[in-house]
Design an enzyme around this catalytic site. Structure first.
Site, PDB file in Angstrom:
ATOM      1  N   ALA A  17       1.013  -1.181   0.079  1.00 56.48           N
ATOM      2  CA  ALA A  17      -0.165  -0.099   0.226  1.00 56.48           C
ATOM      3  C   ALA A  17       0.955   1.204   0.056  1.00 56.48           C
ATOM      4  O   ALA A  17       1.875   1.204   0.377  1.00 56.48           O
ATOM      5  CB  ALA A  17      -0.877  -0.061   1.368  1.00 56.48           C
TER       6      ALA A  17
ATOM      7  N   GLY B  44       0.608  -5.203   0.495  1.00 53.04           N
ATOM      8  CA  GLY B  44      -0.404  -5.324  -0.593  1.00 53.04           C
ATOM      9  C   GLY B  44       0.114  -5.876  -1.794  1.00 53.04           C
ATOM     10  O   GLY B  44      -0.809  -6.337  -2.554  1.00 53.04           O
TER      11      GLY B  44
ATOM     12  N   GLU C  54      -0.069  -9.478  -1.230  1.00 56.27           N
ATOM     13  CA  GLU C  54      -1.642  -9.579  -1.284  1.00 56.27           C
ATOM     14  C   GLU C  54      -2.139  -9.616  -2.606  1.00 56.27           C
ATOM     15  O   GLU C  54      -2.949 -10.599  -2.991  1.00 56.27           O
ATOM     16  CB  GLU C  54      -2.426  -8.783  -0.345  1.00 56.27           C
ATOM     17  CG  GLU C  54      -2.205  -8.897   1.301  1.00 56.27           C
ATOM     18  CD  GLU C  54      -2.487  -7.950   2.077  1.00 56.27           C
ATOM     19  OE1 GLU C  54      -2.383  -6.881   1.936  1.00 56.27           O
ATOM     20  OE2 GLU C  54      -2.926  -8.097   2.936  1.00 56.27           O
TER      21      GLU C  54
ATOM     22  N   GLU D  84       4.021  -5.383   7.093  1.00 57.93           N
ATOM     23  CA  GLU D  84       3.191  -4.293   7.651  1.00 57.93           C
ATOM     24  C   GLU D  84       3.418  -4.136   9.250  1.00 57.93           C
ATOM     25  O   GLU D  84       3.455  -3.206   9.798  1.00 57.93           O
ATOM     26  CB  GLU D  84       1.630  -4.837   7.582  1.00 57.93           C
ATOM     27  CG  GLU D  84       1.160  -4.670   6.097  1.00 57.93           C
ATOM     28  CD  GLU D  84       1.446  -5.772   5.288  1.00 57.93           C
ATOM     29  OE1 GLU D  84       2.174  -6.536   5.627  1.00 57.93           O
ATOM     30  OE2 GLU D  84       0.557  -5.854   4.364  1.00 57.93           O
TER      31      GLU D  84
HETATM   32  C1  HXC Z   1       5.017   4.547  -0.628  1.00 55.47           C
HETATM   33  C2  HXC Z   1       7.174   3.784  -1.285  1.00 55.47           C
HETATM   34  C3  HXC Z   1       6.623   2.293  -0.853  1.00 55.47           C
HETATM   35  C4  HXC Z   1       5.471   2.522  -0.330  1.00 55.47           C
HETATM   36  C5  HXC Z   1       8.560   2.121  -1.552  1.00 55.47           C
HETATM   37  N1  HXC Z   1       8.439   3.592  -1.589  1.00 55.47           N
HETATM   38  N2  HXC Z   1       7.622   1.463  -0.814  1.00 55.47           N
HETATM   39  N3  HXC Z   1       6.278   4.719  -1.251  1.00 55.47           N
HETATM   40  N4  HXC Z   1       4.627   3.422  -0.242  1.00 55.47           N
HETATM   41  N5  HXC Z   1       4.956   1.115   0.277  1.00 55.47           N
HETATM   42  C6  HXC Z   1       9.089   4.752  -2.193  1.00 55.47           C
HETATM   43  C7  HXC Z   1      10.053   5.121  -1.495  1.00 55.47           C
HETATM   44  O1  HXC Z   1       9.654   5.906  -0.351  1.00 55.47           O
HETATM   45  C8  HXC Z   1      11.262   5.693  -2.253  1.00 55.47           C
HETATM   46  O2  HXC Z   1      10.606   6.949  -2.604  1.00 55.47           O
HETATM   47  C9  HXC Z   1      11.053   4.754  -3.366  1.00 55.47           C
HETATM   48  O3  HXC Z   1       9.919   4.139  -3.355  1.00 55.47           O
HETATM   49  C10 HXC Z   1      12.327   4.015  -3.405  1.00 55.47           C
HETATM   50  O4  HXC Z   1      12.028   3.088  -2.253  1.00 55.47           O
HETATM   51  P1  HXC Z   1      13.624   3.025  -1.283  1.00 55.47           P
HETATM   52  O5  HXC Z   1      13.197   2.536  -0.013  1.00 55.47           O
HETATM   53  O6  HXC Z   1      14.460   4.115  -1.335  1.00 55.47           O
HETATM   54  O7  HXC Z   1      14.232   1.696  -2.088  1.00 55.47           O
HETATM   55  P2  HXC Z   1      15.282   0.447  -1.674  1.00 55.47           P
HETATM   56  O8  HXC Z   1      16.078   0.816  -0.599  1.00 55.47           O
HETATM   57  O9  HXC Z   1      15.528  -0.632  -2.777  1.00 55.47           O
HETATM   58  O10 HXC Z   1      13.968  -0.392  -0.712  1.00 55.47           O
HETATM   59  C11 HXC Z   1      12.873  -1.080  -1.489  1.00 55.47           C
HETATM   60  C12 HXC Z   1      11.668  -1.806  -0.310  1.00 55.47           C
HETATM   61  C13 HXC Z   1      11.455  -0.610   0.524  1.00 55.47           C
HETATM   62  C14 HXC Z   1      12.491  -2.877   0.602  1.00 55.47           C
HETATM   63  C15 HXC Z   1      10.615  -2.137  -1.171  1.00 55.47           C
HETATM   64  O11 HXC Z   1      11.141   0.724  -0.160  1.00 55.47           O
HETATM   65  C16 HXC Z   1      10.449  -0.822   1.559  1.00 55.47           C
HETATM   66  O12 HXC Z   1      10.464  -1.632   2.548  1.00 55.47           O
HETATM   67  N6  HXC Z   1       9.129  -0.392   0.926  1.00 55.47           N
HETATM   68  C17 HXC Z   1       8.211  -0.416   2.081  1.00 55.47           C
HETATM   69  C18 HXC Z   1       7.490  -1.755   1.944  1.00 55.47           C
HETATM   70  C19 HXC Z   1       6.098  -1.959   3.035  1.00 55.47           C
HETATM   71  O13 HXC Z   1       6.449  -1.636   4.210  1.00 55.47           O
HETATM   72  N7  HXC Z   1       5.120  -2.306   2.518  1.00 55.47           N
HETATM   73  C20 HXC Z   1       3.652  -2.480   3.175  1.00 55.47           C
HETATM   74  C21 HXC Z   1       2.864  -1.335   3.114  1.00 55.47           C
HETATM   75  S1  HXC Z   1       1.649  -1.386   4.171  1.00 55.47           S
HETATM   76  P3  HXC Z   1      11.693   8.306  -2.394  1.00 55.47           P
HETATM   77  O14 HXC Z   1      10.454   9.387  -2.533  1.00 55.47           O
HETATM   78  O15 HXC Z   1      12.090   8.226  -1.213  1.00 55.47           O
HETATM   79  O16 HXC Z   1      12.497   8.269  -3.542  1.00 55.47           O
HETATM   80  C22 HXC Z   1       0.625  -2.344   3.313  1.00 55.47           C
HETATM   81  C23 HXC Z   1      -0.801  -2.963   3.815  1.00 55.47           C
HETATM   82  C24 HXC Z   1      -1.540  -1.762   4.103  1.00 55.47           C
HETATM   83  O17 HXC Z   1       0.732  -2.750   2.155  1.00 55.47           O
HETATM   84  C25 HXC Z   1      -3.136  -2.493   4.522  1.00 55.47           C
HETATM   85  C26 HXC Z   1      -4.045  -1.607   5.394  1.00 55.47           C
HETATM   86  C27 HXC Z   1      -4.875  -0.763   4.686  1.00 55.47           C
END
Ligand code: HXC
Length: 262
Positions: free
Chosen positions: A70, A113, A116, A136
């Protein structure tokens, strides 16, 4: 972001005549699922479901990343009732309710997500460099689109809880070993493999394919006796299709069947 740019959060094309493909297109955010992206995915699933000429859908993030979950930027300040009003579950529902087969073609991260989304699909083709996870818990929440439910059904309690409680991803060979991945292939061969599987399924009789999907998925949540009854009734129903006659006649005539979905 402009409306035009947001409208392109998912690109939809038709790589083969009976196949519709959705490609997530938010490289700047690792294909994180924004509301426009979710709405476009739901529209895509409805199209696959209802358009007669389409027999299979493919969902991909392209060659680098499937989806990093997400969009955290769109969630960081959200309150419970705002989430409730967004009604995101209705968009997921459109994907879950698609009667035709959906194939996830996964390269790179499929997290939260994104994982998922892959699990909403019926087959998951993954490149060896793909990674699956439900992180998450690391951002203070928990999965909200079936992660706790579909993963445990796919890989069992102890493996599911490892992903859910640690938030750490697993690599694609491990995911394949656990039964989360249908086909594990070289990263460059993911789309080609997904298209090949889609082509094979598209050549099968569409009504039988739809009934098999429906009964297999519904049966997984039913007592065995109810699932077996559902299977029997659906199998009998298929004897009312022209494709049943065509399939069996073609076999006896030693020729290729021509299934029309009738
Ligand atoms: C918004 C995101 C994002 C996300 C990455 N980005 N994941 N933006 N939402 N889920 C953005 C970063 O902010 C960054 O933007 C750019 O993408 C590149 O990401 P980096 O972190 O710099 O890349 P890297 O170091 O290669 O790491 C990749 C990664 C990491 C391991 C995928 O980005 C990460 O851990 N992302 C979050 C994953 C996560 O937690 N997902 C679950 C979300 S909650 P900028 O602008 O800084 O360049 C969910 C469920 C919700 O999914 C359900 C309830 C409603």
């Amino acid at each position: 972001m402009s409306e035009a740019a947001e409208a392109a959060a998912v690109l939809v094309d038709r790589p083969e005549e009976p196949v519709l493909r959705a490609t997530l297109n938010r490289p700047e955010a690792m294909n994180a699922l924004s509301m426009p992206a979710r709405e476009a995915l739901a529209d895509f699933a409805r199209r696959v479901d209802t358009e007669t000429g389409i027999r299979v859908g493919i969902i991909t993030g392209g060659p680098t990343v499937f989806a990093a979950g997400a969009d955290i930027k769109a969630m960081v300040d959200a309150r419970p009732m705002a989430l409730h009003r967004r009604g995101i579950h209705r968009l997921w529902q459109a994907i879950a309710e698609c009667r035709k087969p959906l194939i996830a073609a996964v390269n790179g991260y499929a997290l939260g997500g994104g994982c998922e989304l892959a699990m909403h699909c019926d087959l998951i083709v993954a490149g060896t460099g793909a990674r699956f996870g439900l992180p998450e818990v690391k951002v203070g929440i928990m999965p909200g689109a079936g992660g706790t439910q579909r993963l445990i059904r796919a890989v069992g309690k102890h493996r599911a809880l490892r992903l859910l409680l640690t938030g750490e991803p697993i690599d694609a060979p491990t995911a394949a070993d656990w039964g989360l991945v249908t086909d594990l292939v070289h990263d460059d061969a993911v789309m080609e493999t997904a298209l090949s599987l889609a082509g094979t399924i598209a050549r099968r009789p569409p009504l039988a394919v739809e009934h098999i999907k429906e009964v297999a998925l519904a049966g997984a949540d039913l007592p065995l006796s109810a699932g077996l009854m559902l299977e029997r009734k659906s199998m009998h129903l298929l004897f009312d299709t022209a494709d049943q006659t065509e399939g069996m006649t073609a076999f006896l005539d030693k020729r290729r069947p021509d299934f029309r979905g009738e």
